[in-house]
Design an enzyme around this catalytic site. Structure first.
Site, short mmCIF file in Angstrom:
data_model
loop_
_atom_site.label_atom_id
_atom_site.label_comp_id
_atom_site.label_asym_id
_atom_site.label_seq_id
_atom_site.Cartn_x
_atom_site.Cartn_y
_atom_site.Cartn_z
N ASN A 187 0.77 -1.42 -0.18
CA ASN A 187 -0.17 -0.06 0.15
C ASN A 187 0.91 1.16 -0.18
OD1 ASN A 187 -1.74 1.96 0.58
ND2 ASN A 187 -2.15 1.27 2.61
N TRP A 188 1.08 1.81 -1.08
CA TRP A 188 2.01 3.24 -1.33
C TRP A 188 1.32 4.21 -0.50
CZ3 TRP A 188 4.49 3.13 -6.99
CH2 TRP A 188 5.49 1.88 -6.93
N LYS A 189 0.33 4.29 -0.21
CA LYS A 189 -0.68 5.44 0.72
C LYS A 189 -0.06 6.62 -0.39
CE LYS A 189 -0.01 3.30 4.77
NZ LYS A 189 -0.09 3.36 6.17
N HIS A 202 -9.34 1.32 5.26
CA HIS A 202 -7.95 1.67 5.79
C HIS A 202 -8.37 2.71 6.93
CE1 HIS A 202 -3.82 2.78 7.04
NE2 HIS A 202 -3.67 1.57 6.09
N GLU A 249 -6.56 5.01 7.91
CA GLU A 249 -6.18 6.23 7.71
C GLU A 249 -7.34 7.10 7.03
OE1 GLU A 249 -2.37 5.60 5.71
OE2 GLU A 249 -1.60 4.97 7.76
N GLU A 281 -5.17 -4.59 11.02
CA GLU A 281 -4.10 -3.80 11.15
C GLU A 281 -4.29 -2.88 12.37
OE1 GLU A 281 -2.20 -2.73 6.90
OE2 GLU A 281 -3.92 -1.23 7.55
N GLY A 291 3.03 2.13 10.88
CA GLY A 291 4.29 2.92 10.75
C GLY A 291 4.99 3.50 12.13
N SER A 333 3.66 -2.24 10.24
CA SER A 333 5.16 -2.36 10.47
C SER A 333 5.72 -3.89 10.09
CB SER A 333 5.42 -2.14 12.04
OG SER A 333 5.29 -0.89 12.45
N GLY A 365 2.91 -1.13 4.19
CA GLY A 365 2.77 0.36 3.93
C GLY A 365 4.45 0.87 3.69
N GLY A 366 5.11 1.16 4.62
CA GLY A 366 6.38 1.93 4.42
C GLY A 366 7.56 0.71 3.63
P1 PGA Z 1 3.02 0.17 7.54
O1 PGA Z 1 1.55 0.49 7.22
O2 PGA Z 1 3.70 -1.19 6.93
O3 PGA Z 1 3.91 1.46 7.00
O4 PGA Z 1 3.16 0.01 9.20
C1 PGA Z 1 0.65 -0.45 7.04
C2 PGA Z 1 -0.68 -0.11 6.47
O5 PGA Z 1 -1.08 0.82 6.85
O6 PGA Z 1 -1.23 -0.70 5.38
#
Ligand code: PGA
Length: 254
Positions: free
Chosen positions: A10-12, A93, A95, A165, A171, A211, A232-233
């Site tokens: 997930n590149w956000k 998600h 976010e 999640e 993150g 993470s 994510g990251g």
């Molecule tokens: P992260 O994000 O791997 O950077 O913790 C995961 C996500 O929000 O899908």
């Protein structure tokens, strides 16, 4: 037959055309990794370009509108997402739930719109740290999911995945224990089987997210009922994302 693990990046809100080289590198390696289903969800602006690059990996979106078309400035419908080359959409998600006030009912409306447009879904859920500390994590997450998931899915066609999640793990570099992940994923499995029946409910992959990195992927992906990862990251470079994919392949081989 066990489903292949599903590892999704997930590149956000990261990525311009300069990042297409990473997508290409992931795709070229993924061609050799048939044991794992690999996918990327770049921002809307890159979906078509990543789709054109990708021969092996799946491409998806990070959100869609519940409405089919019309006067919704700035929104993107599920049919537009599909038209851009995406095959799936991430919904609910944290976010979006927290940052954009998305309710369970809105996530459900988006899920129905996405299914109608022929997209696969990854429906996200997860608790805050306060909820976990209060001992309410399982009750909260299963309640959130029950209200966000579509009423029915087609027979065992892999159209639905769920991503657990924990918000406090996204993150932050912090992760739940393998035992806690297993407990939560078993509770989610129970809900899926209650809702969709034994066969379909068992075929839904439950991804862990929060993470995930190459260093901890093997441990986290090895937890009970974990069918893949939402990353994510660590999905922003081919090197770290492929490290996670490789951990998943190693686990298959172990
Ligand atoms: P992260 O994000 O791997 O950077 O913790 C995961 C996500 O929000 O899908």
């Amino acid at each position: 037959m066990a489903l292949r693990p599903y590892v999704v990046g997930n590149w956000k809100m990261n990525g311009t055309r300069a990042m297409l080289a990473e997508a290409r590198a992931i795709d070229r390696s993924a061609q050799r990794l048939m044991k794992v289903e690999v996918a990327l969800a770049p921002p809307f602006t890159l979906i078509h370009a990543v789709h054109r690059e990708a021969e092996q990996i799946g491409v998806g979106a990070q959100d869609c509108s519940p409405s089919p078309d019309g006067a919704y400035t700035g929104d993107i419908s599920a049919a537009m997402v599909a038209d851009s080359g995406a095959k799936f959409v991430i919904l609910g998600h944290s976010e979006r739930r927290q940052g954009h006030g998305e309710s369970d009912a809105l996530v459900l409306a988006k899920a129905d719109a996405a299914l109608a447009a022929g997209l696969k879904l990854i429906v996200c859920c997860g608790e805050t740290e306060a909820t976990r500390d209060a001992g309410e994590a399982e009750r909260f997450v299963t309640g959130q999911l029950a209200a966000s998931l579509p009423a029915a899915i087609d027979a065992a066609d892999e159209r639905l995945s769920v991503a657990y999640e924990p918000i406090w793990a996204i993150g932050t570099g912090r992760t739940p224990t393998v035992a806690d992940i297993g407990t939560m994923h078993r509770a989610i499995r129970k809900l899926l089987v209650e809702r969709y029946g034994e066969e379909q409910g068992s075929a839904v992959r439950i991804l862990y997210g929060g993470s995930v990195k190459p260093e901890n992927a093997r441990e986290l992906l090895g937890a009970d009922e974990v069918g893949g990862a939402l990353v994510g990251g660590a999905s922003l470079t081919a090197e770290s994302f492929l490290g996670i994919v490789m951990a998943s392949v190693d686990l298959q081989d172990a």
